[in-house]
Design an enzyme around this catalytic site. Structure first.
Site, PDB file in Angstrom:
ATOM      1  N   THR A   1      31.040  -3.690  -7.937  1.00 16.24           N
ATOM      2  CA  THR A   1      30.552  -2.813  -8.997  1.00 16.24           C
ATOM      3  C   THR A   1      29.162  -3.283  -9.384  1.00 16.24           C
ATOM      4  OG1 THR A   1      32.810  -2.554  -9.832  1.00 16.24           O
ATOM      5  CG2 THR A   1      31.036  -1.907 -11.308  1.00 16.24           C
TER       6      THR A   1
ATOM      7  N   VAL B   1      25.801  -2.317 -11.997  1.00 15.52           N
ATOM      8  CA  VAL B   1      25.111  -1.566 -13.048  1.00 15.52           C
ATOM      9  C   VAL B   1      23.798  -2.298 -13.308  1.00 15.52           C
ATOM     10  CG1 VAL B   1      25.187  -0.789 -15.455  1.00 15.52           C
ATOM     11  CG2 VAL B   1      27.288  -0.783 -14.087  1.00 15.52           C
TER      12      VAL B   1
ATOM     13  N   LEU C   1      26.672   0.214 -21.689  1.00 13.56           N
ATOM     14  CA  LEU C   1      26.925   1.637 -21.944  1.00 13.56           C
ATOM     15  C   LEU C   1      28.305   2.081 -21.459  1.00 13.56           C
ATOM     16  CD1 LEU C   1      23.457   3.037 -20.767  1.00 13.56           C
ATOM     17  CD2 LEU C   1      24.181   2.519 -23.105  1.00 13.56           C
ATOM     18  N   GLY C   2      29.058   1.156 -20.884  1.00 13.06           N
ATOM     19  CA  GLY C   2      30.385   1.490 -20.384  1.00 13.06           C
ATOM     20  C   GLY C   2      30.388   2.124 -19.001  1.00 13.06           C
ATOM     21  N   LEU C   3      29.256   2.035 -18.290  1.00 15.21           N
ATOM     22  CA  LEU C   3      29.171   2.678 -16.974  1.00 15.21           C
ATOM     23  C   LEU C   3      30.157   2.087 -15.974  1.00 15.21           C
ATOM     24  CD1 LEU C   3      25.341   3.214 -16.462  1.00 15.21           C
ATOM     25  CD2 LEU C   3      27.071   4.923 -16.998  1.00 15.21           C
TER      26      LEU C   3
ATOM     27  N   SER D   1      33.057   0.849 -16.451  1.00 19.35           N
ATOM     28  CA  SER D   1      34.376   1.396 -16.741  1.00 19.35           C
ATOM     29  C   SER D   1      34.491   2.842 -16.264  1.00 19.35           C
ATOM     30  CB  SER D   1      34.663   1.313 -18.243  1.00 19.35           C
ATOM     31  OG  SER D   1      35.935   1.845 -18.523  1.00 19.35           O
TER      32      SER D   1
ATOM     33  N   CYS E   1      36.848  -6.583  -6.238  1.00 25.86           N
ATOM     34  CA  CYS E   1      35.776  -6.788  -7.219  1.00 25.86           C
ATOM     35  C   CYS E   1      36.325  -7.486  -8.470  1.00 25.86           C
ATOM     36  CB  CYS E   1      35.161  -5.445  -7.594  1.00 25.86           C
ATOM     37  SG  CYS E   1      33.977  -5.518  -8.942  1.00 25.86           S
ATOM     38  N   SER E   2      35.667  -8.550  -8.882  1.00 22.63           N
ATOM     39  CA  SER E   2      36.138  -9.310 -10.045  1.00 22.63           C
ATOM     40  C   SER E   2      36.069  -8.490 -11.337  1.00 22.63           C
ATOM     41  CB  SER E   2      35.358 -10.612 -10.199  1.00 22.63           C
ATOM     42  OG  SER E   2      33.980 -10.341 -10.390  1.00 22.63           O
ATOM     43  N   TYR E   3      35.106  -7.576 -11.451  1.00 25.47           N
ATOM     44  CA  TYR E   3      35.064  -6.738 -12.660  1.00 25.47           C
ATOM     45  C   TYR E   3      36.337  -5.900 -12.747  1.00 25.47           C
ATOM     46  CZ  TYR E   3      34.224  -3.088 -16.000  1.00 25.47           C
ATOM     47  OH  TYR E   3      34.381  -2.231 -17.067  1.00 25.47           O
TER      48      TYR E   3
END
Length: 114
Positions: free
Chosen positions: A53, A55, A62-64, A66, A87-89
């Site tokens: 992921t 950004v 901004l929550g992108l 998510s 992905c760790s996120y």
């Protein structure tokens, strides 16, 4: 609150970003292509491995990330695909905050097929 005030507030509310599926690049991304979540299909297309992921720093907070995850999980759900969260996120942040998506997660038997 008056009806006019409610209408005014609704107009200033921020709409969620539009996330598009870029099948050629194997990722879900914002319309400007700056933020994305990459995936690899595994097990003959039965598992979507969410691998990264991204950004940009100018758009963080901004929550992108998510929104990108939700798009990927919705796609997987609608196509009867399991998700493997490399992905760790996804594994450490998104899933603990959004446990309703956990039934789609496959954790076993994937590494042996990689």
């Amino acid at each position: 609150m008056t009806n006019t005030a409610a209408t005014s507030e609704a107009k200033t509310a921020v709409e969620p970003p539009k996330i598009v599926w870029n099948q050629g690049k194997q990722r879900f991304e914002t319309e400007d292509h700056e933020a994305f979540i990459e995936y690899k299909m595994r097990n003959n297309g039965k598992v979507m491995d969410l691998v990264h992921t991204y950004v940009p720093s100018s758009k963080r907070g901004l929550g992108l990330a998510s929104h990108l995850c939700v798009a990927a999980f919705e796609h997987a759900s609608s196509h009867s695909i399991s998700v493997f969260p490399t992905c760790s996120y996804v594994s450490d942040t998104f899933l603990p905050r959004n446990p309703s998506w956990k039934p789609l997660v496959q954790l076993e038997d994937l590494k042996s097929s990689m």
